[in-house]
Design a protein around this motif. Structure first.
Motif, PDB file in Angstrom:
ATOM      1  N   GLN A 195       0.761  -1.357   0.138  1.00  0.00           N
ATOM      2  CA  GLN A 195      -0.179   0.076  -0.250  1.00  0.00           C
ATOM      3  C   GLN A 195       0.784   1.088   0.020  1.00  0.00           C
ATOM      4  N   ASN A 196       1.697   1.221   0.811  1.00  0.00           N
ATOM      5  CA  ASN A 196       2.092   2.316   1.077  1.00  0.00           C
ATOM      6  C   ASN A 196       3.538   2.751  -0.666  1.00  0.00           C
ATOM      7  N   ASP A 197       3.889   1.748  -1.068  1.00  0.00           N
ATOM      8  CA  ASP A 197       4.558   1.568  -2.053  1.00  0.00           C
ATOM      9  C   ASP A 197       3.965   2.317  -3.621  1.00  0.00           C
ATOM     10  N   LYS A 198       2.160   2.377  -3.143  1.00  0.00           N
ATOM     11  CA  LYS A 198       1.565   3.213  -4.039  1.00  0.00           C
ATOM     12  C   LYS A 198       1.365   4.107  -4.140  1.00  0.00           C
ATOM     13  N   LEU A 199       2.139   4.888  -2.762  1.00  0.00           N
ATOM     14  CA  LEU A 199       1.306   6.338  -2.665  1.00  0.00           C
ATOM     15  C   LEU A 199       2.384   7.132  -3.218  1.00  0.00           C
ATOM     16  N   ARG A 200       1.572   8.608  -3.355  1.00  0.00           N
ATOM     17  CA  ARG A 200       2.951   9.102  -4.742  1.00  0.00           C
ATOM     18  C   ARG A 200       2.020  10.714  -3.863  1.00  0.00           C
ATOM     19  N   PHE A 201       3.034  11.811  -4.548  1.00  0.00           N
ATOM     20  CA  PHE A 201       3.465  12.501  -4.288  1.00  0.00           C
ATOM     21  C   PHE A 201       2.956  14.165  -5.475  1.00  0.00           C
ATOM     22  N   HIS A 202       2.172  14.805  -5.589  1.00  0.00           N
ATOM     23  CA  HIS A 202       2.247  15.869  -6.279  1.00  0.00           C
ATOM     24  C   HIS A 202       1.063  17.487  -5.924  1.00  0.00           C
ATOM     25  N   TRP A 203       1.898  17.774  -6.133  1.00  0.00           N
ATOM     26  CA  TRP A 203       1.248  19.439  -5.350  1.00  0.00           C
ATOM     27  C   TRP A 203      -0.101  19.567  -5.303  1.00  0.00           C
ATOM     28  N   ALA A 204      -0.559  18.748  -6.721  1.00  0.00           N
ATOM     29  CA  ALA A 204      -1.876  18.327  -7.099  1.00  0.00           C
ATOM     30  C   ALA A 204      -2.378  17.985  -6.034  1.00  0.00           C
ATOM     31  N   ILE A 205      -2.149  16.740  -5.402  1.00  0.00           N
ATOM     32  CA  ILE A 205      -3.033  15.592  -5.207  1.00  0.00           C
ATOM     33  C   ILE A 205      -3.183  16.530  -3.311  1.00  0.00           C
ATOM     34  N   LEU A 206      -2.661  17.603  -3.371  1.00  0.00           N
ATOM     35  CA  LEU A 206      -2.444  18.084  -1.928  1.00  0.00           C
ATOM     36  C   LEU A 206      -3.612  19.193  -2.043  1.00  0.00           C
ATOM     37  N   ARG A 207      -4.207  19.408  -2.991  1.00  0.00           N
ATOM     38  CA  ARG A 207      -5.203  20.593  -3.134  1.00  0.00           C
ATOM     39  C   ARG A 207      -6.073  20.531  -2.142  1.00  0.00           C
ATOM     40  N   PRO A 208      -6.841  19.469  -2.271  1.00  0.00           N
ATOM     41  CA  PRO A 208      -7.784  19.606  -1.359  1.00  0.00           C
ATOM     42  C   PRO A 208      -7.677  19.945   0.126  1.00  0.00           C
ATOM     43  N   GLU A 209      -6.563  19.257   0.538  1.00  0.00           N
ATOM     44  CA  GLU A 209      -5.983  19.822   1.861  1.00  0.00           C
ATOM     45  C   GLU A 209      -5.718  21.466   2.258  1.00  0.00           C
ATOM     46  N   VAL A 210      -5.276  21.988   1.251  1.00  0.00           N
ATOM     47  CA  VAL A 210      -4.664  23.508   0.597  1.00  0.00           C
ATOM     48  C   VAL A 210      -6.719  24.372   1.244  1.00  0.00           C
ATOM     49  N   ALA A 211      -6.980  23.541   0.348  1.00  0.00           N
ATOM     50  CA  ALA A 211      -8.918  24.338   0.488  1.00  0.00           C
ATOM     51  C   ALA A 211      -9.330  24.166   1.428  1.00  0.00           C
ATOM     52  N   LYS A 212      -8.928  23.414   2.828  1.00  0.00           N
ATOM     53  CA  LYS A 212      -9.585  23.142   3.408  1.00  0.00           C
ATOM     54  C   LYS A 212      -8.624  24.017   4.623  1.00  0.00           C
ATOM     55  N   ASP A 213      -7.847  25.387   4.043  1.00  0.00           N
ATOM     56  CA  ASP A 213      -7.475  26.014   4.919  1.00  0.00           C
ATOM     57  C   ASP A 213      -8.738  27.366   5.174  1.00  0.00           C
ATOM     58  N   VAL A 214      -8.941  27.553   3.814  1.00  0.00           N
ATOM     59  CA  VAL A 214      -9.557  28.707   3.767  1.00  0.00           C
ATOM     60  C   VAL A 214     -11.348  27.975   4.861  1.00  0.00           C
ATOM     61  N   GLU A 215     -11.712  27.130   4.764  1.00  0.00           N
ATOM     62  CA  GLU A 215     -12.838  26.753   5.607  1.00  0.00           C
ATOM     63  C   GLU A 215     -12.714  27.195   6.699  1.00  0.00           C
ATOM     64  N   ILE A 216     -11.388  26.565   7.135  1.00  0.00           N
ATOM     65  CA  ILE A 216     -11.132  26.849   9.105  1.00  0.00           C
ATOM     66  C   ILE A 216     -10.940  28.254   9.560  1.00  0.00           C
ATOM     67  N   ALA A 217     -10.688  28.862   8.304  1.00  0.00           N
ATOM     68  CA  ALA A 217     -10.501  30.520   8.727  1.00  0.00           C
ATOM     69  C   ALA A 217     -12.586  30.977   8.487  1.00  0.00           C
ATOM     70  N   ARG A 218     -13.544  30.103   7.479  1.00  0.00           N
ATOM     71  CA  ARG A 218     -14.841  30.134   7.790  1.00  0.00           C
ATOM     72  C   ARG A 218     -15.351  29.415   8.667  1.00  0.00           C
ATOM     73  N   GLN A 219     -14.808  29.242   9.401  1.00  0.00           N
ATOM     74  CA  GLN A 219     -15.542  28.036  10.768  1.00  0.00           C
ATOM     75  C   GLN A 219     -15.119  28.536  11.682  1.00  0.00           C
ATOM     76  N   ALA A 220     -14.364  29.639  11.935  1.00  0.00           N
ATOM     77  CA  ALA A 220     -13.273  30.025  13.097  1.00  0.00           C
ATOM     78  C   ALA A 220     -14.580  30.485  14.127  1.00  0.00           C
ATOM     79  N   VAL A 221     -14.355  30.508  14.445  1.00  0.00           N
ATOM     80  CA  VAL A 221     -14.753  31.246  16.443  1.00  0.00           C
ATOM     81  C   VAL A 221     -14.219  32.522  17.385  1.00  0.00           C
ATOM     82  N   LYS A 222     -14.119  32.627  18.033  1.00  0.00           N
ATOM     83  CA  LYS A 222     -13.325  33.527  18.819  1.00  0.00           C
ATOM     84  C   LYS A 222     -13.288  32.186  20.029  1.00  0.00           C
TER      85      LYS A 222
END
Length: 714
Positions: free
Chosen positions: A687-714
């Motif tokens: 399973q590990n040998d099939k894992l791959r890196f590319h910046w495109a693969i991480l795009r959903p995780e980067v987008a989550k940063d925006v959602e974290i800010a939108r859902q933030a509370v004081k």
């Protein structure tokens, strides 16, 4: 206009053919090193259309003068129709010939050659090379290089690169290398290969050592301890708990393993007379042993095996990173005292050529961070190894690169600062390399257009040229590196060094602002780090809370806390917003420098420009992420809807910059296997040998940063 005209004139010098003139090369002897030096010079002359004959219009006289010049030093002296190249030793003669060859390739004709001389600043300039058979970690990302690394032609090119860049040591690392090199006389059952297979392995290793010797490059074999071959383990019922060679296990110190190890060392040195020496690494396969027991094991096996070989050899003694009985531990003054005593005793051994090279990891596994020494493997470094100044050994810093494998990198000012910061009397040099990456097979490149490289290390030519040439002579001017860009790409390459230096600060700044330890704890190229026992994208929340490595940097959490309480920071402190401004300034300038470059029809140039753009956009992404993180943490701390909106806006901009990275890299780079994924918790090896890196693969995780800010509370 004047600068453009100068570039055009320079480029004409690169591309025009020389006036046909006859040249004769006189050599002092027919040694392998002199022959290699003369052949490299002949090749450069022929490329410039000079005729090699005698009598001749020009004579290039190669000489040796150890009395006037030191080791690896050279002088180049034009004297009318004669150019004299003098080396303090054969390696110096090679470097002198390569210097003249470089001038010729850069369009300088023989009448224009200027006198020059160079002396090495550091005597030990090494490459750390993990061989892909029996690797430290087991992963397809490393296995894929086996075929390439068994090709002698690959090693010829790699060693040519090393000597061109003034590297003088090749260290070959492997868990248990012996059975790939010898059939142990008293333990033939330890080697799994038949006679033909064994002969192929031996031919390969002999070729590597022979070609290295011809180039004035020392070679060291660095086995990890304590390991035996699975065949040996089964035959003698020892080390049966580690047939798959995991590196963090208890050591089997039985008498037969001790004898087997010692005899293997002796036989390797006897069967490979061109192998320079061995390296000791204390830790892996040595669980359950105290620091003293580990030193005693090395003395009884490798050191004693070197003594029994009956010839001189050299030694690298890696400083142990554990003061406990665990494979992973912490540093201590007591362990430093014990280790220094052992190394100094080794320095007195008659069969060892000194000095002993005492190796430490600079800033653990991530030397490409800050040039300040913050930690070594295991934690804090005390001053035991430096005070009093040693006479039997020299410190060498391992500058590990576990941070960028795909994108090209080169920041000359960082390397110069690294060397100047650490050039104390006890320093012997550096070991440069990775443990989770092998620079052999090019598994990155996606284009079908022709490019000017074959192997992975050739993609990173600037990385090796900067480190090697500056370790040899830190005063080497940027003009040397700029000229190489122009030689490769013509006037279009004139701004690439500056652009690379600006954009290449991005991973250094991330690693300075984000603390780390071992290999997988940070992967700067991917903005990933170890979290919950897995390598994950560094979320905005993680960026806020994580402490910096460099003490001059300020974390987002500490910055917001101090400012919210009305505090301020000293002028030397690099706050998140100061860092963001510096990133944006440098990265926008880098983009402006490469914007005019036309790459149509030149795939090699396209990749150079694309990597600058990728680093620059990663830097802009990082700048906006830092601003968003400050705004988000400020909102959580003090409130204010405007802070929340600022956070969302900045993180949306960061996402757009990430999308630009994806747009640049998706068409030209494959999804990449990384060793960073080989130890994902809960996964099988398959399973590990099939894992791959590319910046495109991480795009959903980067987008989550925006959602974290939108859902933030004081």
């Amino acid at each position: 206009m004047k600068q453009l005209l100068l570039l055009l004139i320079t480029y004409v010098g690169f591309t025009s053919t020389a006036v046909a003139q006859r040249v004769h090369i006189q050599t002092p002897d027919t040694s392998p090193q002199t022959t290699y030096a003369a052949n490299r010079l002949k090749k450069a002359l022929q490329e410039r259309r000079y005729t090699l004959t005698s009598p001749a219009d020009y004579t290039i006289r190669l000489t040796l003068d150890a009395g006037k010049l030191g080791k690896e030093a050279y002088t180049l002296a034009p004297e009318g129709k004669t150019i004299r190249i003098t080396g303090g030793d054969p390696a110096g003669l090679i470097y002198g010939c390569l210097s003249l060859a470089e001038d010729l390739r850069n369009g300088v004709s023989l009448p224009q050659i200027k006198a020059k001389s160079e002396n090495p600043t550091l005597p030990f300039r090494a490459i750390k090379y993990d061989l892909p058979w029996d690797t430290y970690r087991h992963s397809y990302a490393l296995d894929q290089h086996i075929e390439t690394c068994r090709d002698v032609a690959y090693w010829e090119r790699f060693l040519d690169m090393m000597v061109e860049n003034r590297f003088n040591v090749l260290s070959l690392w492997n868990l248990h290398p012996y059975t790939f090199m010898i059939r142990p006389t008293n333990f033939p059952e330890a080697t799994p290969f038949n006679e033909n297979e064994m002969k192929e392995w031996q031919t390969l290793h002999r070729a590597i050592f022979r070609m290295a010797r011809e180039r004035g490059i020392d070679t060291y074999l660095v086995p990890f301890n304590i390991f035996v071959s699975p065949e040996f383990a089964k035959a003698h019922n020892v080390a049966m708990n580690n047939l798959e060679h995991h590196h963090f296990v208890d050591g089997d110190t039985s008498a037969i393993v001790r004898r087997y190890t010692r005899e293997c060392v002796t036989q390797v040195l006897q069967e490979y007379p061109e192998l320079t020496g061995f390296g000791l690494t204390l830790g892996e396969g040595m669980g359950g042993m105290t620091p003293q027991q580990r030193e005693d094991w090395m003395k009884a096996t490798i050191i004693e095996g070197m003594r029994q070989a009956g010839r001189k050899s050299k030694l690298i003694h890696r400083i142990p990173f554990s003061s406990t009985t665990g494979s992973l531990g912490v540093t201590s003054v007591e362990t430093e005292k014990l280790t220094r005593k052992s190394i100094e005793a080794e320095g007195d051994l008659a069969f060892l050529e000194g000095p002993v090279w005492a190796d430490l990891k600079y800033n653990w596994s991530h030397a490409h961070s800050t040039p300040k020494l913050v930690k070594v493997h295991g934690g804090k470094l005390y001053d035991t190894y430096f005070k009093p100044t040693p006479t039997k050994y020299k410190i060498v810093w391992t500058a590990r690169n576990e941070d960028f494998f795909c994108l090209r990198w080169g920041v000359p000012e960082f390397i110069r600062e690294h060397i100047s910061t650490n050039n104390q009397p006890y320093l012997g040099g550096y070991i440069l390399g990775s443990e989770t990456y092998i620079p052999a097979k090019d598994y990155f490149t996606k284009t079908t257009q022709p490019v000017d490289w074959t192997y992975a290390f050739e993609r990173q030519w600037l990385f090796y040229k900067l480190w090697g040439r500056l370790l040899y002579n830190p005063a080497t001017p940027d003009a040397i590196f700029k000229a190489e860009f122009i030689r490769r790409y013509g006037p279009a390459g004139s701004t690439l060094l500056e652009a690379s230096a600006l954009a290449g600060k991005t991973p250094l700044r991330l690693a300075s602002s984000y603390d780390f330890t071992w290999d997988f704890s940070l992967y700067s190229e991917g903005f990933m780090a170890l979290q919950d026992k897995n390598v994950k994208y560094i979320s905005v929340d993680r960026q806020i809370s994580h402490p910096p490595l460099d003490p001059d940097y300020v974390s987002v959490a500490d910055y917001v806390k101090t400012v919210s309480l009305g505090g301020s920071f000293a002028a030397n402190k690099i706050t998140p917003l100061v860092l963001a401004d510096r990133l944006e300034q440098d990265c926008r300038k880098a983009l402006s420098l490469v914007a005019p470059i036309k790459t149509a029809g030149n795939a090699s140039l396209m990749y150079e420009v694309a990597d600058v753009k990728a680093w620059a956009n990663l830097g802009l992404y990082f700048a906006e992420k830092l601003r968003g993180a400050v705004a988000l943490q400020t909102y959580r701390t003090t409130g204010g809807e405007i802070n929340k909106q600022k956070a969302i806006t900045h993180l949306e901009k960061a996402l757009r910059n990430w999308d630009e990275v994806v747009a640049i890299t998706r068409p030209i780079y494959h999804d990449m296997p990384l060793v960073h994924f080989s130890e994902q918790q809960g996964n099988t090896r398959a399973q590990n040998d099939k894992l791959r890196f590319h910046w495109a693969i991480l795009r959903p995780e980067v987008a989550k940063d925006v959602e974290i800010a939108r859902q933030a509370v004081k």
